[in-house]
Design a protein around this motif. Structure first.
Motif, PDB file in Angstrom:
ATOM      1  N   GLY A  61     -20.710  14.527 -12.945  1.00 10.09           N
ATOM      2  CA  GLY A  61     -20.244  13.252 -13.476  1.00 10.09           C
ATOM      3  C   GLY A  61     -20.389  12.118 -12.482  1.00 10.09           C
ATOM      4  O   GLY A  61     -20.674  12.316 -11.304  1.00 10.09           O
ATOM      5  N   LYS A  62     -20.181  10.920 -12.987  1.00  9.79           N
ATOM      6  CA  LYS A  62     -20.193   9.730 -12.123  1.00  9.79           C
ATOM      7  C   LYS A  62     -18.909   9.717 -11.298  1.00  9.79           C
ATOM      8  O   LYS A  62     -17.922  10.351 -11.646  1.00  9.79           O
ATOM      9  N   PRO A  63     -18.889   8.945 -10.207  1.00  9.86           N
ATOM     10  CA  PRO A  63     -17.749   8.965  -9.285  1.00  9.86           C
ATOM     11  C   PRO A  63     -16.413   8.625  -9.939  1.00  9.86           C
ATOM     12  O   PRO A  63     -16.334   7.753 -10.794  1.00  9.86           O
ATOM     13  N   ILE A  64     -15.378   9.359  -9.497  1.00 11.99           N
ATOM     14  CA  ILE A  64     -13.997   9.035  -9.825  1.00 11.99           C
ATOM     15  C   ILE A  64     -13.261   8.839  -8.509  1.00 11.99           C
ATOM     16  O   ILE A  64     -13.794   9.193  -7.452  1.00 11.99           O
ATOM     17  N   ALA A  65     -12.054   8.268  -8.562  1.00 15.57           N
ATOM     18  CA  ALA A  65     -11.369   7.933  -7.314  1.00 15.57           C
ATOM     19  C   ALA A  65      -9.862   7.943  -7.468  1.00 15.57           C
ATOM     20  O   ALA A  65      -9.344   7.624  -8.531  1.00 15.57           O
ATOM     21  N   PRO A  66      -9.132   8.261  -6.398  1.00 17.68           N
ATOM     22  CA  PRO A  66      -7.675   8.206  -6.449  1.00 17.68           C
ATOM     23  C   PRO A  66      -7.181   6.770  -6.294  1.00 17.68           C
ATOM     24  O   PRO A  66      -7.864   5.924  -5.718  1.00 17.68           O
ATOM     25  N   SER A  67      -5.991   6.528  -6.804  1.00 17.89           N
ATOM     26  CA  SER A  67      -5.337   5.252  -6.526  1.00 17.89           C
ATOM     27  C   SER A  67      -4.846   5.286  -5.080  1.00 17.89           C
ATOM     28  O   SER A  67      -4.863   6.332  -4.427  1.00 17.89           O
ATOM     29  N   ALA A  68      -4.375   4.161  -4.580  1.00 18.71           N
ATOM     30  CA  ALA A  68      -3.887   4.104  -3.201  1.00 18.71           C
ATOM     31  C   ALA A  68      -2.721   5.067  -2.988  1.00 18.71           C
ATOM     32  O   ALA A  68      -2.668   5.775  -1.976  1.00 18.71           O
ATOM     33  N   LEU A  69      -1.797   5.115  -3.935  1.00 19.94           N
ATOM     34  CA  LEU A  69      -0.652   6.017  -3.771  1.00 19.94           C
ATOM     35  C   LEU A  69      -1.079   7.477  -3.866  1.00 19.94           C
ATOM     36  O   LEU A  69      -0.658   8.312  -3.062  1.00 19.94           O
ATOM     37  N   VAL A  70      -1.895   7.809  -4.825  1.00 22.47           N
ATOM     38  CA  VAL A  70      -2.340   9.194  -4.985  1.00 22.47           C
ATOM     39  C   VAL A  70      -3.179   9.624  -3.786  1.00 22.47           C
ATOM     40  O   VAL A  70      -3.113  10.774  -3.348  1.00 22.47           O
ATOM     41  N   ASP A  71      -3.922   8.701  -3.216  1.00 24.97           N
ATOM     42  CA  ASP A  71      -4.707   9.018  -2.029  1.00 24.97           C
ATOM     43  C   ASP A  71      -3.821   9.478  -0.881  1.00 24.97           C
ATOM     44  O   ASP A  71      -4.218  10.336  -0.089  1.00 24.97           O
ATOM     45  N   ILE A  72      -2.624   8.949  -0.792  1.00 23.81           N
ATOM     46  CA  ILE A  72      -1.675   9.395   0.244  1.00 23.81           C
ATOM     47  C   ILE A  72      -1.407  10.893   0.090  1.00 23.81           C
ATOM     48  O   ILE A  72      -1.383  11.638   1.072  1.00 23.81           O
ATOM     49  N   GLY A  73      -1.232  11.335  -1.148  1.00 23.53           N
ATOM     50  CA  GLY A  73      -1.008  12.758  -1.398  1.00 23.53           C
ATOM     51  C   GLY A  73      -2.206  13.605  -1.017  1.00 23.53           C
ATOM     52  O   GLY A  73      -2.064  14.689  -0.434  1.00 23.53           O
ATOM     53  N   TRP A  74      -3.412  13.111  -1.331  1.00 22.75           N
ATOM     54  CA  TRP A  74      -4.633  13.845  -0.985  1.00 22.75           C
ATOM     55  C   TRP A  74      -4.767  13.939   0.539  1.00 22.75           C
ATOM     56  O   TRP A  74      -5.009  15.012   1.100  1.00 22.75           O
ATOM     57  N   HIS A  75      -4.597  12.820   1.233  1.00 21.68           N
ATOM     58  CA  HIS A  75      -4.688  12.824   2.697  1.00 21.68           C
ATOM     59  C   HIS A  75      -3.687  13.795   3.306  1.00 21.68           C
ATOM     60  O   HIS A  75      -3.998  14.501   4.271  1.00 21.68           O
ATOM     61  N   THR A  76      -2.486  13.824   2.750  1.00 18.00           N
ATOM     62  CA  THR A  76      -1.460  14.716   3.283  1.00 18.00           C
ATOM     63  C   THR A  76      -1.848  16.169   3.092  1.00 18.00           C
ATOM     64  O   THR A  76      -1.725  16.978   4.022  1.00 18.00           O
ATOM     65  N   PHE A  77      -2.327  16.513   1.907  1.00 10.10           N
ATOM     66  CA  PHE A  77      -2.719  17.902   1.644  1.00 10.10           C
ATOM     67  C   PHE A  77      -3.842  18.326   2.589  1.00 10.10           C
ATOM     68  O   PHE A  77      -3.843  19.440   3.115  1.00 10.10           O
ATOM     69  N   ILE A  78      -4.784  17.460   2.840  1.00  7.71           N
ATOM     70  CA  ILE A  78      -5.909  17.799   3.719  1.00  7.71           C
ATOM     71  C   ILE A  78      -5.445  18.146   5.135  1.00  7.71           C
ATOM     72  O   ILE A  78      -6.079  18.950   5.826  1.00  7.71           O
ATOM     73  N   LEU A  79      -4.338  17.577   5.570  1.00  3.29           N
ATOM     74  CA  LEU A  79      -3.821  17.894   6.901  1.00  3.29           C
ATOM     75  C   LEU A  79      -3.475  19.371   7.051  1.00  3.29           C
ATOM     76  O   LEU A  79      -3.496  19.909   8.156  1.00  3.29           O
ATOM     77  N   TYR A  80      -3.156  20.014   5.942  1.00  3.83           N
ATOM     78  CA  TYR A  80      -2.831  21.436   5.932  1.00  3.83           C
ATOM     79  C   TYR A  80      -4.128  22.193   5.598  1.00  3.83           C
ATOM     80  O   TYR A  80      -4.308  22.706   4.504  1.00  3.83           O
ATOM     81  N   THR A  81      -5.033  22.224   6.566  1.00  8.53           N
ATOM     82  CA  THR A  81      -6.414  22.643   6.311  1.00  8.53           C
ATOM     83  C   THR A  81      -6.534  24.042   5.709  1.00  8.53           C
ATOM     84  O   THR A  81      -7.318  24.239   4.778  1.00  8.53           O
ATOM     85  N   ALA A  82      -5.783  24.990   6.213  1.00  7.65           N
ATOM     86  CA  ALA A  82      -5.895  26.359   5.690  1.00  7.65           C
ATOM     87  C   ALA A  82      -5.422  26.407   4.242  1.00  7.65           C
ATOM     88  O   ALA A  82      -6.098  26.990   3.378  1.00  7.65           O
ATOM     89  N   GLU A  83      -4.292  25.799   3.975  1.00  5.65           N
ATOM     90  CA  GLU A  83      -3.749  25.792   2.614  1.00  5.65           C
ATOM     91  C   GLU A  83      -4.655  25.005   1.667  1.00  5.65           C
ATOM     92  O   GLU A  83      -4.881  25.408   0.525  1.00  5.65           O
ATOM     93  N   TYR A  84      -5.176  23.879   2.147  1.00  2.06           N
ATOM     94  CA  TYR A  84      -6.059  23.056   1.318  1.00  2.06           C
ATOM     95  C   TYR A  84      -7.337  23.828   0.981  1.00  2.06           C
ATOM     96  O   TYR A  84      -7.774  23.855  -0.167  1.00  2.06           O
TER      97      TYR A  84
END
Length: 160
Positions: A61-84
């Motif tokens: 599909g064509k690109p989709i994107a998180p909102s600014a607030l939802v991006d905070i959640g994505w960034h946080t999850f990525i910090l937990y690399t093994a779990e992510y």
């Protein structure tokens, strides 16, 4: 090619174990000085976004994107690399990569991307918290082509 994820949960929160969800939401709340309830909503919508991004890529599909607030959640999850990493492999059929943007140029109209994102979110079957999406237009392109993220707190794209 990444397989299309097939999930059987009624809420996105159920995609990860309760202790991990609590850790992510707690970190979002602490680091962003926000109420726990809002942080939980953000993490849940980040999970919905990740499902939508994986399905979108599986269907080219064509690109989709998180909102600014939802991006905070994505960034946080990525910090937990093994779990992510385990979540992506188990629940999404492969890694949903995230890479910072550098050039600052949008690939297309952010409102078009936002509308496409809302359609992709609804297609997941999970509840969409429209307040977290509508009030903060999606501006980060979810493709590896060097999209922009003018409102995300660190710049973001999903890199295939």
């Amino acid at each position: 090619m990444m397989a299309t994820p097939t999930l059987h949960h009624t809420t996105a929160r159920a995609l990860i174990e309760a202790p991990l969800f609590a850790r992510l939401a707690g970190r979002v709340a602490r680091e962003n000085a926000m109420p726990d309830e809002l942080a939980q909503r953000i993490v849940e919508q980040a999970l919905v976004f990740l499902v939508a991004a994986a399905r979108n890529r599986a269907h080219r599909g064509k690109p989709i994107a998180p909102s600014a607030l939802v991006d905070i959640g994505w960034h946080t999850f990525i910090l937990y690399t093994a779990e992510y990493s385990r979540f992506c492999e188990r629940a999404l059929g492969g890694m949903v990569h995230h890479a910072p943007t550098d050039d600052g140029r949008p690939l297309e109209d952010p409102l078009v991307v936002q509308q496409r994102t809302l359609v992709a979110l609804a297609a997941t079957g999970y509840p969409v918290d429209e307040d977290l999406w509508a009030a903060h237009g999606a501006d980060c392109n979810e493709s590896g082509g060097g999209g922009t993220c003018t409102q995300c707190h660190q710049g973001c794209v999903d890199s295939p």
